[in-house]
Design a protein around this motif. Structure first.
Motif, PDB file in Angstrom:
ATOM      1  N   GLU A 184      -1.804   3.981  -0.744  1.00 20.76           N
ATOM      2  CA  GLU A 184      -3.083   3.683  -1.383  1.00 20.76           C
ATOM      3  C   GLU A 184      -3.729   2.493  -0.685  1.00 20.76           C
ATOM      4  N   THR A 198      -6.807  -1.610   3.483  1.00 18.91           N
ATOM      5  CA  THR A 198      -8.022  -1.429   2.681  1.00 18.91           C
ATOM      6  C   THR A 198      -8.995  -0.531   3.427  1.00 18.91           C
ATOM      7  N   PRO A 210       1.560   3.416  -4.552  1.00 15.13           N
ATOM      8  CA  PRO A 210       0.260   3.601  -5.214  1.00 15.13           C
ATOM      9  C   PRO A 210       0.321   3.319  -6.713  1.00 15.13           C
ATOM     10  N   ARG A 237      -6.076  -0.187  -1.090  1.00 13.23           N
ATOM     11  CA  ARG A 237      -6.756  -0.831  -2.218  1.00 13.23           C
ATOM     12  C   ARG A 237      -7.992  -1.606  -1.778  1.00 13.23           C
ATOM     13  N   THR A 238      -8.907  -1.762  -2.711  1.00 14.67           N
ATOM     14  CA  THR A 238     -10.131  -2.523  -2.468  1.00 14.67           C
ATOM     15  C   THR A 238      -9.832  -4.022  -2.515  1.00 14.67           C
ATOM     16  N   GLY A 251      -8.701  -4.834  -5.852  1.00 17.08           N
ATOM     17  CA  GLY A 251      -7.343  -4.355  -6.063  1.00 17.08           C
ATOM     18  C   GLY A 251      -6.311  -5.290  -5.450  1.00 17.08           C
ATOM     19  N   HIS A 288       0.822  -1.218   0.000  1.00 14.82           N
ATOM     20  CA  HIS A 288       0.000   0.000   0.000  1.00 14.82           C
ATOM     21  C   HIS A 288       0.859   1.272   0.000  1.00 14.82           C
ATOM     22  N   HIS A 316      -2.376  -6.062   3.262  1.00  6.68           N
ATOM     23  CA  HIS A 316      -2.555  -4.805   2.522  1.00  6.68           C
ATOM     24  C   HIS A 316      -3.669  -3.985   3.152  1.00  6.68           C
TER      25      HIS A 316
END
Length: 288
Positions: A223, A200, A173, A225-226, A229, A170, A198
Motif C-alpha cells: 500500500e 507514496t 496494508p 500511503r499518502t 497516511g 508499505h 514509506h
C-alpha cells in the motif's frame, strides 16, 4: 554456485528458503546490485523496474537516508537501535554506521527471510565494545519481537531506543500497520525515535501505482500511503526537521551538507547523473 546457493548450502538445518516465491528483501538486494536473490526475485524486480526505471536509485536513496538518520541519532546520544525489515546485509549496515559514531552502540536486527538469517549469523558482527543480535520474526508479530530474548538481552528499555523501519511499512496494508507501530513504540523510553521511509503515490502517481501493481502481481501485498497516511505513524511524536519529506530531501534540520560531502550518483552514458523519482517519504520522530 551463486552467492544465494552458497549461503543456502552452508545454513545447516535451515527452513525452506522458498526460492520460487519472490521476497521483498531479495528484490531489494537485487536493486542494490547484490547476488543473494533467485530467479523469481529477479523476474519480479524486472517488472517493477518497468514501472520505475530508476528504481535502483530509489533503493540507494533509502540506504543513504539510513546513513544520514542513524548518524544524526548517534550525534543525539542514541546508542540502541532496533532495525525491523533488515534485509540482506549491504555495507554499510546500520550497526556499522551506528558504531562508527559510538563504538558501544547496540543493534538488534529483525527479518523474516531465512536467507537474511543465514547472512546475519555470519556477517552482522560489530565492534568489541558494541553488540549486534538478530531475531527471525515478521513485523506483523510485534509481541514476538518485543518478547524475544535477543532483544531483552541487548536493549535496555529504560534508555532511549531508535526504532528503524526503512522501506517496510508499505508491505503491510490497512490499519494493522498502525497498531503494530503503536505496540512497538509503547515500551520505549521517552527520547526514543521512530525512523521510517514509506512508498507514496503523492509525488509520482503513475510510476508508483505501476510499482504496486507489479509487486502485487508477484504475490507481495503493498500500500502506497499518502502524506496523511504516513503522518499517522508519527502521531504524538515530535517530528525532526525537515519533517515528512521526499526521501532524498531528508537532512537533519532540513539543511543539506556542502555538495562535496554528498555521495555522487553514478554518471550515465549521457554525462549526467540520473535523478531518482520521488517515490517515497522519509521522516524521523521523537517520543516525548
Amino acid at each position: 554456485m551463486s552467492s544465494a546457493e552458497g549461503v543456502m548450502a552452508e545454513a545447516n538445518g535451515m527452513t525452506d528458503l522458498k526460492q520460487g516465491q519472490p521476497h521483498s528483501a531479495r528484490i531489494y538486494d537485487y536493486f542494490l546490485g547484490g547476488k543473494d536473490n533467485y530467479a523469481a526475485d529477479r523476474l519480479a524486480a524486472d517488472k517493477i523496474e518497468q514501472a520505475i526505471p530508476n528504481v535502483r536509485l530509489v533503493a540507494r536513496e533509502n540506504r543513504e537516508f539510513m546513513r544520514r538518520a542513524v548518524g544524526y541519532l548517534g550525534e543525539q546520544g542514541i546508542r540502541q537501535f532496533v532495525d525491523i525489515g533488515t534485509g540482506i546485509p549491504t555495507e554499510p549496515n546500520l550497526h556499522q554506521v551506528a558504531q562508527e559514531t559510538a563504538c558501544d552502540a547496540r543493534v538488534v536486527y529483525v527479518d523474516n527471510d531465512p536467507l537474511v538469517l543465514a547472512h546475519a549469523r555470519a556477517l552482522l558482527i560489530g565492534t568489541p565494545e558494541g553488540r549486534t543480535r538478530y531475531i527471525e520474526a515478521d513485523v506483523t508479530e510485534p509481541a514476538k519481537i518485543l518478547g524475544a530474548p535477543q532483544l531483552r538481552e541487548t536493549i535496555d528499555f529504560a534508555e532511549p531506543v531508535a526504532l528503524s523501519l526503512i522501506a517496510l511499512c508499505h508491505f503491510v496494508p490497512g490499519e494493522q500497520m498502525y497498531e503494530i507501530i503503536d505496540t512497538l513504540l509503547e515500551p520505549l523510553a521517552p527520547g526514543s525515535f521512530l525512523v521510517m521511509t514509506h512508498l507514496t503515490a503523492d509525488l509520482d502517481p503513475e510510476a508508483v501505482q505501476g510499482t504496486v501493481r507489479a509487486y502485487e502481481a508477484s504475490g507481495i501485498r503493498m500500500e502506497a500511503r499518502t502524506y496523511d497516511g504516513v503522518a499517522r505513524f508519527f502521531s504524538g511524536l515530535q517530528l525532526i526537521e525537515p519533517g515528512i519529506v521526499p526521501i532524498g530531501r531528508w537532512y537533519p534540520d532540513g539543511t543539506a551538507p556542502d555538495s562535496t560531502a554528498v555521495v555522487p550518483l553514478p554518471v550515465t552514458d549521457f554525462g549526467a547523473a540520473p535523478k531518482p523519482p520521488a517515490a517515497g517519504y522519509a521522516a524521523v520522530g521523537r517520543k516525548q
